[in-house]
Design an enzyme around this catalytic site. Structure first.
Site, PDB file in Angstrom:
ATOM      1  N   HIS A   1       0.812  -1.227   0.000  1.00 47.79           N
ATOM      2  CA  HIS A   1       0.000   0.000   0.000  1.00 47.79           C
ATOM      3  C   HIS A   1       0.840   1.268   0.000  1.00 47.79           C
ATOM      4  O   HIS A   1       0.336   2.347  -0.257  1.00 47.79           O
ATOM      5  CB  HIS A   1      -0.941  -0.005   1.209  1.00 47.79           C
ATOM      6  CG  HIS A   1      -2.048  -1.007   1.085  1.00 47.79           C
ATOM      7  ND1 HIS A   1      -3.338  -0.658   0.765  1.00 47.79           N
ATOM      8  CD2 HIS A   1      -2.050  -2.353   1.185  1.00 47.79           C
ATOM      9  CE1 HIS A   1      -4.084  -1.745   0.703  1.00 47.79           C
ATOM     10  NE2 HIS A   1      -3.323  -2.792   0.962  1.00 47.79           N
TER      11      HIS A   1
ATOM     12  N   ASP B   1       3.521   9.551  -0.983  1.00 47.16           N
ATOM     13  CA  ASP B   1       2.335   8.822  -0.532  1.00 47.16           C
ATOM     14  C   ASP B   1       2.068   7.679  -1.504  1.00 47.16           C
ATOM     15  O   ASP B   1       2.185   7.868  -2.721  1.00 47.16           O
ATOM     16  CB  ASP B   1       1.131   9.792  -0.553  1.00 47.16           C
ATOM     17  CG  ASP B   1       0.125   9.491   0.538  1.00 47.16           C
ATOM     18  OD1 ASP B   1       0.066   8.334   0.985  1.00 47.16           O
ATOM     19  OD2 ASP B   1      -0.611  10.418   0.936  1.00 47.16           O
TER      20      ASP B   1
HETATM   21  P1  ADQ Z   1      -2.934   6.305   4.746  1.00 45.72           P
HETATM   22  O1  ADQ Z   1      -1.533   6.768   4.920  1.00 45.72           O
HETATM   23  O2  ADQ Z   1      -3.718   6.152   5.981  1.00 45.72           O
HETATM   24  O3  ADQ Z   1      -3.016   4.939   3.911  1.00 45.72           O
HETATM   25  P2  ADQ Z   1      -4.866   7.706   2.871  1.00 45.72           P
HETATM   26  O4  ADQ Z   1      -4.824   6.954   1.607  1.00 45.72           O
HETATM   27  O5  ADQ Z   1      -5.004   9.166   2.654  1.00 45.72           O
HETATM   28  O6  ADQ Z   1      -3.589   7.490   3.787  1.00 45.72           O
HETATM   29  O7  ADQ Z   1      -6.107   7.210   3.712  1.00 45.72           O
HETATM   30  C1  ADQ Z   1      -6.517   7.863   4.877  1.00 45.72           C
HETATM   31  C2  ADQ Z   1      -7.916   7.381   5.245  1.00 45.72           C
HETATM   32  O8  ADQ Z   1      -8.238   7.887   6.543  1.00 45.72           O
HETATM   33  C3  ADQ Z   1      -8.961   7.892   4.283  1.00 45.72           C
HETATM   34  O9  ADQ Z   1      -9.813   6.838   3.889  1.00 45.72           O
HETATM   35  C4  ADQ Z   1      -9.732   8.943   5.086  1.00 45.72           C
HETATM   36  O10 ADQ Z   1     -11.123   8.961   4.828  1.00 45.72           O
HETATM   37  C5  ADQ Z   1      -9.510   8.522   6.513  1.00 45.72           C
HETATM   38  N1  ADQ Z   1      -9.483   9.739   7.335  1.00 45.72           N
HETATM   39  C6  ADQ Z   1      -8.727  10.804   7.113  1.00 45.72           C
HETATM   40  N2  ADQ Z   1      -8.981  11.754   8.018  1.00 45.72           N
HETATM   41  C7  ADQ Z   1      -9.897  11.289   8.836  1.00 45.72           C
HETATM   42  C8  ADQ Z   1     -10.531  11.800  10.023  1.00 45.72           C
HETATM   43  N3  ADQ Z   1     -10.245  12.994  10.556  1.00 45.72           N
HETATM   44  N4  ADQ Z   1     -11.415  11.030  10.621  1.00 45.72           N
HETATM   45  C9  ADQ Z   1     -11.699   9.818  10.122  1.00 45.72           C
HETATM   46  N5  ADQ Z   1     -11.132   9.285   9.041  1.00 45.72           N
HETATM   47  C10 ADQ Z   1     -10.223   9.993   8.412  1.00 45.72           C
HETATM   48  C11 ADQ Z   1      -2.077   4.016   3.281  1.00 45.72           C
HETATM   49  C12 ADQ Z   1      -1.057   4.651   2.330  1.00 45.72           C
HETATM   50  C13 ADQ Z   1      -1.781   5.472   1.269  1.00 45.72           C
HETATM   51  C14 ADQ Z   1      -2.759   4.573   0.508  1.00 45.72           C
HETATM   52  C15 ADQ Z   1      -3.663   3.821   1.483  1.00 45.72           C
HETATM   53  C16 ADQ Z   1      -4.521   2.778   0.770  1.00 45.72           C
HETATM   54  O11 ADQ Z   1      -0.147   5.453   3.054  1.00 45.72           O
HETATM   55  O12 ADQ Z   1      -0.863   6.055   0.378  1.00 45.72           O
HETATM   56  O13 ADQ Z   1      -3.571   5.375  -0.321  1.00 45.72           O
HETATM   57  O14 ADQ Z   1      -2.893   3.139   2.465  1.00 45.72           O
HETATM   58  O15 ADQ Z   1      -3.744   1.903   0.014  1.00 45.72           O
END
Ligand code: ADQ
Length: 492
Positions: free
Chosen positions: A172, A384
């Site tokens: 991921h 990311d």
């Molecule tokens: P993350 O580093 O966690 O994931 P991201 O892909 O942006 O990063 O996902 C974050 C998730 O957290 C989103 O689904 C979002 O809705 C949720 N979220 C964010 N802020 C929030 C809040 N305040 N309250 C509740 N929920 C919140 C890792 C990798 C990424 C990759 C994903 C999936 O680092 O690059 O996209 O896995 O493969």
């Protein structure tokens, strides 16, 4: 597609459940609700598969989970198998090897790595523990799908135990370029284990290319052939596939939520308190890869360079608490808070506070209300894997109006290049000017860009992703995949 009767065994560090404790100390377990769970749940239900992972609490906490997991199984409709970790395993394998070595290294931040040998020993031990849990439950015909950087060593352990089932792995997070990967003291062991899978999937073509270059350089007998989204790596006695599969979201679910009355009310309420102001939104987990201080600097700069924007825009920065046991994360939180204080101290006028800072988990409805109401999404990670926030924001813009400013170093940049304003997050002047461009962009251009983005995300959604991955694992021919693009910056 895999044969319909082939069970899928999904394995990830965390089980898709949330364990909470109420004020009286009673423990509750609820099924998780992220995109991955949503996409895999029907596959697991239809084929009778199971999910194996750590429930998130350690053995030392002595919380009896059996009944609660039984309940969660009945609610989710597929089997959940917990792998229990001790507090020490959590510290060394999870916080240590996974989050103080692989996480920073794979995000190109080698100076933040803590290469302690005991972390590696614990990583191997825990990967063996996961492999044992899989071996106890797997049948010859099952398809084993392992997720993410915590579990790269599981294939090696399973093959050593004589397990012959088909195994696939999806990373991921990004895969680093050769020069950076070489810093890992256990570079050969990790690579060799990854090569034990039948399919290794990455988020982008760039990650796939980095991996292939490491294999070509470090594994003398490897022969790579094919081109396109999925290529093959031939070793002495076997061949595996390596591909790029950009992960996505349940587009319709976000669009449906964004149209709901609760979200419309929430969105109205947010803007009601910020009348005649454009909202610039940042949403991130607390993490040094997300580029939050750099983003704050860019926001400060835009207010300085274009004073006419003062009192006209606000930055709402939502930060989700994460990994706070690791000292660098606690420091980052302090740095962000100091910075927010400085900007607000410098610019606040009666009736206008430039940065609204929220440090907590939002529930889905609140989050989507922010997405729906914000005119500009400012998503500037230093690196990311994909970044789902960018996709969730677009899916929630049901009125097709809104501008995305996105880092070139987010995996999503490749798919967003025709719709978003792409920026280098280290170039704070460039980011400041992108905010200005987004602020002044004519409505027709905003709509055109957002339509394009929504079209692509609707089509290549999370269900497409699961199908594409399973197909690449099983299909004889590989010519049915769409052509993926890379993002390469151009001059001017
Ligand atoms: P993350 O580093 O966690 O994931 P991201 O892909 O942006 O990063 O996902 C974050 C998730 O957290 C989103 O689904 C979002 O809705 C949720 N979220 C964010 N802020 C929030 C809040 N305040 N309250 C509740 N929920 C919140 C890792 C990798 C990424 C990759 C994903 C999936 O680092 O690059 O996209 O896995 O493969």
């Amino acid at each position: 597609m895999p044969r319909p009767n082939r069970r899928v065994i999904t394995v990830s560090n965390r089980l898709p459940i949330v364990v909470t404790r109420d004020e009286e100390g009673n423990v509750h377990v609820e099924p998780g609700s992220g995109g991955l769970v949503t996409a895999l749940a029907p596959v697991l239900r239809d084929r009778g598969g199971m999910w194996i992972g750590w429930p998130g609490i350690t053995q030392d906490e002595q919380i009896p989970l059996d009944d609660l997991i039984g309940q969660a199984i009945r609610q989710s409709g597929y089997e959940l198998k917990p792998v229990f970790l001790t507090a020490e395993e959590k510290r060394l394998y999870y916080q240590g090897f996974s989050n103080e070595i692989i996480w920073p290294l794979f995000h190109d931040l080698q100076s933040m790595c803590n290469f302690r040998p005991e972390y590696w020993e614990a990583y191997k031990r825990v990967n063996r523990k996961f492999a044992e849990a899989i071996a106890e439950n797997v049948r010859r015909d099952d398809f084993i799908w392992i997720h993410d950087y915590h579990l790269m060593g599981v294939a090696r352990e399973l093959r050593d135990m004589g397990i012959q089932s088909k195994m696939a792995f999806f990373l991921h997070i990004p895969f680093p370029p050769l020069d950076i990967y070489l810093k890992l003291p256990w570079r050969f062991e990790v690579l060799r284990s990854l090569l034990e899978y039948d399919l290794v999937g990455f988020q982008t073509l760039r990650d796939r290319r980095n991996f292939v270059q490491c294999v070509r350089t470090l594994v003398k007998e490897a022969d790579v052939y094919g081109k396109g989204q999925v290529v093959s790596v031939k070793l002495q006695n076997r061949t595996l596939r390596v591909g790029a599969f950009p992960i996505s979201i349940d587009f319709n679910e976000f669009a449906r939520l964004a149209e709901s009355e609760e979200v419309a009310k929430g969105a109205w309420y947010i803007h009601e308190h910020l009348p005649e102001r454009k909202i610039v939104l940042g949403v991130d987990r607390l993490d040094y890869t997300k580029g939050i201080p750099e983003r704050l600097e860019a926001f400060r700069l835009v207010l300085q360079r274009h004073p006419e924007l003062q009192e006209k825009i606000v930055l709402v920065q939502v930060v989700v608490p994460s990994r706070r046991e690791i000292p660098q994360y606690a420091q980052l939180k302090e740095e962000i808070e100091r910075f927010v204080g400085e900007i607000n101290g410098q610019f606040t006028r009666s009736g206008w506070v430039p940065v609204h800072y929220i440090f907590r988990n939002l529930n889905r409805l609140e989050l989507v209300a922010y997405y729906r109401t914000a005119e500009i999404a400012l998503i500037t990670p230093l690196k990311d894997g994909m970044n789902l926030v960018a996709k969730e924001y677009c899916a929630s813009k049901v009125e097709e109006d809104g501008v995305v400013i996105l880092s070139e170093f987010a995996g999503a940049a490749a798919q967003f290049q025709r719709g978003a304003l792409l920026v280098n997050p280290h170039d704070v002047v460039g980011v400041a000017e992108a905010i200005y461009e987004a602020y002044t962009m004519p409505v027709s251009e905003r709509r055109q860009r957002m339509r394009r983005l929504r079209h692509a995300i609707r089509r290549y959604n999370i269900f497409w992703w699961v199908d594409a991955f399973l197909q690449a694992a099983i299909a004889r021919r590989l010519d049915t995949f769409p052509v993926l693009l890379d993002y390469i910056p151009t001059e001017g």
